[in-house]
Design a protein around this motif. Structure first.
Motif, PDB file in Angstrom:
ATOM      1  N   GLY A 169     -11.116  -7.080   5.996  1.00 20.52           N
ATOM      2  CA  GLY A 169      -9.688  -6.814   6.063  1.00 20.52           C
ATOM      3  C   GLY A 169      -8.893  -8.056   6.423  1.00 20.52           C
ATOM      4  N   GLY A 170      -7.580  -7.887   6.572  1.00 21.91           N
ATOM      5  CA  GLY A 170      -6.745  -9.029   6.932  1.00 21.91           C
ATOM      6  C   GLY A 170      -5.313  -8.830   6.542  1.00 21.91           C
ATOM      7  N   VAL A 171      -4.607  -9.945   6.340  1.00 20.75           N
ATOM      8  CA  VAL A 171      -3.161  -9.886   6.192  1.00 20.75           C
ATOM      9  C   VAL A 171      -2.699  -9.613   4.774  1.00 20.75           C
ATOM     10  CG1 VAL A 171      -2.853 -11.465   8.116  1.00 20.75           C
ATOM     11  CG2 VAL A 171      -2.969 -12.369   5.786  1.00 20.75           C
ATOM     12  N   GLY A 172      -3.586  -9.677   3.795  1.00 14.12           N
ATOM     13  CA  GLY A 172      -3.154  -9.496   2.413  1.00 14.12           C
ATOM     14  C   GLY A 172      -2.808  -8.059   2.101  1.00 14.12           C
ATOM     15  N   GLY A 173      -2.110  -7.849   0.982  1.00 12.22           N
ATOM     16  CA  GLY A 173      -1.723  -6.484   0.623  1.00 12.22           C
ATOM     17  C   GLY A 173      -0.916  -5.861   1.739  1.00 12.22           C
ATOM     18  N   ASN A 174      -1.388  -4.727   2.264  1.00  4.28           N
ATOM     19  CA  ASN A 174      -0.671  -4.090   3.370  1.00  4.28           C
ATOM     20  C   ASN A 174      -1.250  -4.459   4.728  1.00  4.28           C
ATOM     21  OD1 ASN A 174      -3.045  -2.643   3.550  1.00  4.28           O
ATOM     22  ND2 ASN A 174      -2.200  -0.750   2.700  1.00  4.28           N
ATOM     23  N   GLY A 175      -2.191  -5.417   4.750  1.00  5.74           N
ATOM     24  CA  GLY A 175      -2.747  -5.879   6.009  1.00  5.74           C
ATOM     25  C   GLY A 175      -3.752  -4.933   6.618  1.00  5.74           C
ATOM     26  N   GLY A 176      -4.170  -3.894   5.883  1.00  3.92           N
ATOM     27  CA  GLY A 176      -5.084  -2.905   6.443  1.00  3.92           C
ATOM     28  C   GLY A 176      -6.540  -3.312   6.341  1.00  3.92           C
ATOM     29  N   ASN A 177      -7.408  -2.337   6.595  1.00 11.72           N
ATOM     30  CA  ASN A 177      -8.843  -2.569   6.541  1.00 11.72           C
ATOM     31  C   ASN A 177      -9.532  -1.257   6.196  1.00 11.72           C
ATOM     32  OD1 ASN A 177     -11.192  -4.005   6.640  1.00 11.72           O
ATOM     33  ND2 ASN A 177     -11.181  -4.343   8.848  1.00 11.72           N
TER      34      ASN A 177
ATOM     35  N   GLU B  33       4.190  -4.561   0.299  1.00 14.33           N
ATOM     36  CA  GLU B  33       4.188  -3.101   0.383  1.00 14.33           C
ATOM     37  C   GLU B  33       4.009  -2.628   1.812  1.00 14.33           C
ATOM     38  OE1 GLU B  33      -0.581  -2.695  -0.629  1.00 14.33           O
ATOM     39  OE2 GLU B  33       0.895  -1.868  -2.006  1.00 14.33           O
ATOM     40  N   GLU B  34       4.325  -1.370   2.028  1.00 19.28           N
ATOM     41  CA  GLU B  34       4.130  -0.687   3.310  1.00 19.28           C
ATOM     42  C   GLU B  34       4.690  -1.491   4.484  1.00 19.28           C
ATOM     43  OE1 GLU B  34       0.281   0.970   3.919  1.00 19.28           O
ATOM     44  OE2 GLU B  34       0.053   1.561   1.811  1.00 19.28           O
ATOM     45  N   HIS B  35       5.964  -1.819   4.381  1.00 16.60           N
ATOM     46  CA  HIS B  35       6.722  -2.430   5.476  1.00 16.60           C
ATOM     47  C   HIS B  35       6.365  -3.880   5.742  1.00 16.60           C
ATOM     48  CE1 HIS B  35       7.930   1.683   6.123  1.00 16.60           C
ATOM     49  NE2 HIS B  35       6.693   2.042   6.409  1.00 16.60           N
ATOM     50  N   THR B  36       5.681  -4.545   4.824  1.00 16.49           N
ATOM     51  CA  THR B  36       5.466  -5.975   4.968  1.00 16.49           C
ATOM     52  C   THR B  36       6.643  -6.721   4.344  1.00 16.49           C
ATOM     53  OG1 THR B  36       4.177  -6.026   2.922  1.00 16.49           O
ATOM     54  CG2 THR B  36       2.959  -5.739   4.984  1.00 16.49           C
TER      55      THR B  36
ATOM     56  N   GLY C  32      11.820 -14.825  -5.547  1.00 17.41           N
ATOM     57  CA  GLY C  32      12.712 -13.745  -5.949  1.00 17.41           C
ATOM     58  C   GLY C  32      12.180 -12.398  -5.494  1.00 17.41           C
ATOM     59  N   ASP C  33      12.937 -11.358  -5.756  1.00 16.41           N
ATOM     60  CA  ASP C  33      12.575  -9.990  -5.392  1.00 16.41           C
ATOM     61  C   ASP C  33      12.065  -9.890  -3.957  1.00 16.41           C
ATOM     62  OD1 ASP C  33      12.601  -7.877  -7.779  1.00 16.41           O
ATOM     63  OD2 ASP C  33      12.169  -9.852  -8.619  1.00 16.41           O
ATOM     64  N   PRO C  34      12.873 -10.255  -2.982  1.00 17.48           N
ATOM     65  CA  PRO C  34      12.406 -10.233  -1.593  1.00 17.48           C
ATOM     66  C   PRO C  34      11.992  -8.835  -1.142  1.00 17.48           C
ATOM     67  CG  PRO C  34      14.797 -10.502  -1.706  1.00 17.48           C
ATOM     68  CD  PRO C  34      14.284 -10.675  -3.094  1.00 17.48           C
ATOM     69  N   ASP C  35      10.854  -8.784  -0.473  1.00 15.56           N
ATOM     70  CA  ASP C  35      10.318  -7.569   0.158  1.00 15.56           C
ATOM     71  C   ASP C  35      10.055  -6.444  -0.834  1.00 15.56           C
ATOM     72  OD1 ASP C  35      10.684  -9.032   2.505  1.00 15.56           O
ATOM     73  OD2 ASP C  35      12.667  -8.167   2.855  1.00 15.56           O
TER      74      ASP C  35
END
Length: 616
Positions: free
Chosen positions: A289-297, A426-429, A448-451
């Motif tokens: 796991g880690g910080v990429g995508g939604n940061g989950g595991n 995604e998911e609040h990142t 571009g396309d912030p958040d």
């Protein structure tokens, strides 16, 4: 030992515009290709013929084109040597006869040896594709393919991934065993490799590299294997009776235990030549796991079993295989060399090592290979980060994981190459949904396309009014390579292809090719592969898109609706431009090797090929 038939010229040296690969310090071992002559009945009594110019050809080379009817005496079709193009329309052929076409290069007024001929059968139908009949196993569907010269004759064969039931890593469920097959262009099945029940089927599991790794003139196949893999000669790798498939409901069908291997197969026979333990091992399932995508595991293999692969010239001369694992968090790249019949580990990059935390979670559902720093050696652009040729982290942009990636000289006004990609915010990142950065330093040029979670994006020159590649993806419309909005973007956000003969790139989506009408901001369909389907669900990608034969324009391969045939479509539109085959540009050739990886992406050359390209 097989004799090397590699070309060792410094590639590329392009005629017409004189594009020179000045970043090549040592000669690279590249494929020794033939002329790739192809002839297509256009209808109306016309035959379109095209052939390869090679990266080793001098700029002054010209060609004489010959036609022989029913095995008779060849007749030259051109009045004077053809020096400005590598295609010709034959309007005088008797199509009731068998017509065989070949070219002879002309240097300093003297003809050279004839090319391998291409025969157009008598009464050939008016169609612009080559048909490859398949022996598709029951319940399977032709999917991604790659190409390599498996038999050393200077022309490509096809290695095809046949898929049955498949699952995404995030899903439980049983799958069928992945199958690899090798076909000659006449449909001859050379071999079949069954990767077995202990290799799961899905876009993120089975990455297969087809490339001549040892310089003997014949391509090998490299991929992850397991207990029960059966090679092209019927030999089993590991324990034939082992069953490592999870029976637990939450992870049903996944392979989360048992040994994992890496195997080199002979391209001509499919025989396993060498097998080693896969690097890295899966280890702790919760360690990816880690910080990429939604940061989950997770602990169900969703992150641990995300695989990528590539071929790269890490020493600047000979190709190596890079097998990868993980990109949402921990990311590991393992480089291998296949030399003189021996498989050896070259280096391992692991973002879990102390001091490399910034490289966690930056990988994509794909990668690219390019000499980003101009030292003649390749780097691995691993999504939003880059690993140097020596296995050290070059930089991390911190832009996080994403789906689409394009690496080339997208902005010819800047030195070197650039990277354009989209990112899953995604998911609040937080962070940019699209970005362009310098491939050498990782410096972010614009965003571009912030958040926003942006799933698709393309970079290609489709509008002649603006220098360099246009970019689009997300909600902000069509932009220049500088990030300036210029209008509505095409609805096609998939592959790009050179097809119609000008320097702009066309768009390939599903089974159709479209031209961007930049004056009216709309797409016009210019070609449809009737009776064919695209692959990979909503990704809608071809079996393969590459410059396989003929002149520098690209071919595209689709499967037929009954899954019994591959069709290689080639353009029949004349062009006034003449370039060497794109397959003799190292970056482009390596992009064909990795095209089957993850979410397939279109190939790009190392240089800017588009409207207004510089004459150097």
């Amino acid at each position: 030992m097989r004799k090397s038939v590699y070309s060792t010229a410094i590639l590329l040296s392009f005629s017409l515009f004189g594009v020179l690969a000045t970043n090549a310090i040592a000669p690279r071992q590249m494929e020794l290709l033939g002329r790739g002559v192809v002839a297509v009945n256009q209808g109306d009594g016309k035959v379109f013929v095209s052939w390869r110019m090679l990266g080793t050809d001098p700029e002054a080379i010209a060609f004489n084109l010959y036609r022989a009817e029913n095995g008779g005496k060849p007749v030259r079709l051109n009045d004077k040597p053809l020096a400005d193009a590598a295609n010709f329309v034959d309007a005088k052929a008797d199509l009731t006869n068998t017509n065989s076409y070949f070219v002879r290069p002309v240097l300093k007024g003297k003809e050279q040896a004839a090319s391998k001929p291409f025969s157009l059968p008598a009464n050939a139908s008016a169609r612009q594709y080559l048909s490859i009949p398949l022996q598709t196993p029951t319940g399977y569907t032709p999917n991604d393919a790659s190409v390599g010269d498996l038999d050393g004759d200077g022309e490509y064969e096809i290695v095809l991934h046949q898929t049955g039931r498949a699952r995404d890593n995030s899903q439980a469920g049983l799958t069928d065993s992945p199958i690899l097959e090798a076909y000659k262009l006449d449909g001859l099945l050379l071999w079949r490799i069954n990767l077995g029940r202990n290799i799961r089927e899905g876009a993120h599991y089975t990455q297969f590299m087809v490339y001549d790794l040892d310089g003997d003139g014949r391509a090998e196949i490299a991929c992850k294997t397991a207990d029960g893999t059966v090679d092209g000669k019927g030999k089993v790798i590991g324990d034939a009776g082992a069953d490592w498939i999870s029976k637990e409901p939450a992870t049903l069908g996944k392979i989360l235990t048992g040994p994992e291997y890496f195997t080199i197969f002979d391209g001509l026979t499919g025989a396993a030549l060498a097998t080693a333990d896969y690097i890295p091992a899966r280890g702790d399932l919760g360690g990816w796991g880690g910080v990429g995508g939604n940061g989950g595991n997770d602990r169900n293999g969703n992150r641990a079993d995300r695989f990528l692969a590539a071929v790269a010239y890490l020493d600047g001369v000979r190709p190596s295989v890079v097998m990868c694992r993980g990109y949402y968090g921990r990311s590991v790249l393992a480089a291998w060399d296949w030399r003189n019949g021996k498989l050896s580990s070259r280096w391992v990059f692991d973002s879990a090592q102390p001091g490399l935390e910034e490289f966690s979670g930056q990988g994509n559902h794909g990668l690219s290979v390019a000499d980003v720093d101009g030292d003649g050696k390749d780097e691995i652009v691993y999504g939003a980060m880059c690993v140097d040729d020596n296995g050290k982290g070059l930089y991390s942009t911190g832009l996080r994981h994403g789906d689409a990636l394009h690496v080339s000289d997208l902005d010819p006004a800047r030195p070197g190459v650039e990277v354009y990609g989209v990112h899953e915010i995604e998911e609040h990142t937080k962070g940019p949904g699209v970005a362009m950065f310098d491939a050498r330093t990782g410096k972010i040029l614009w965003t571009g396309d912030p958040d926003k979670d942006v799933g698709r994006g393309v970079a290609a020159d489709i509008d002649p009014r603006h220098p360099g590649a246009e970019t689009w993806g997300g909600s902000e419309g069509l932009k220049t390579c500088k990030g300036e909005r210029i209008g509505t973007s095409p609805r096609s956000v998939n592959f790009a292809i050179w097809w119609d003969g000008d320097l702009l790139r066309e768009l390939l989506d599903r089974n159709a090719i479209s031209k961007w009408d930049w004056q009216n901001a709309k797409l016009d369909t210019i070609f449809t592969a009737e009776g064919c389907l695209s692959n990979n669900g909503s990704k809608a990608t071809p079996v393969l898109s590459a410059d396989l034969f003929g002149d520098w324009r690209e071919e595209v391969i689709f499967r037929t609706t009954d899954n019994k045939e591959l069709r290689i479509f080639t353009t029949t539109i004349p062009t006034k431009y003449r370039f060497p085959t794109l397959m003799h540009d190292s970056q482009y050739r390596l992009s064909i090797a990795w095209q089957n990886v993850g979410y397939n992406q279109p190939p790009h050359p190392s240089f800017y090929l588009g409207e207004g390209m510089a004459k150097r």
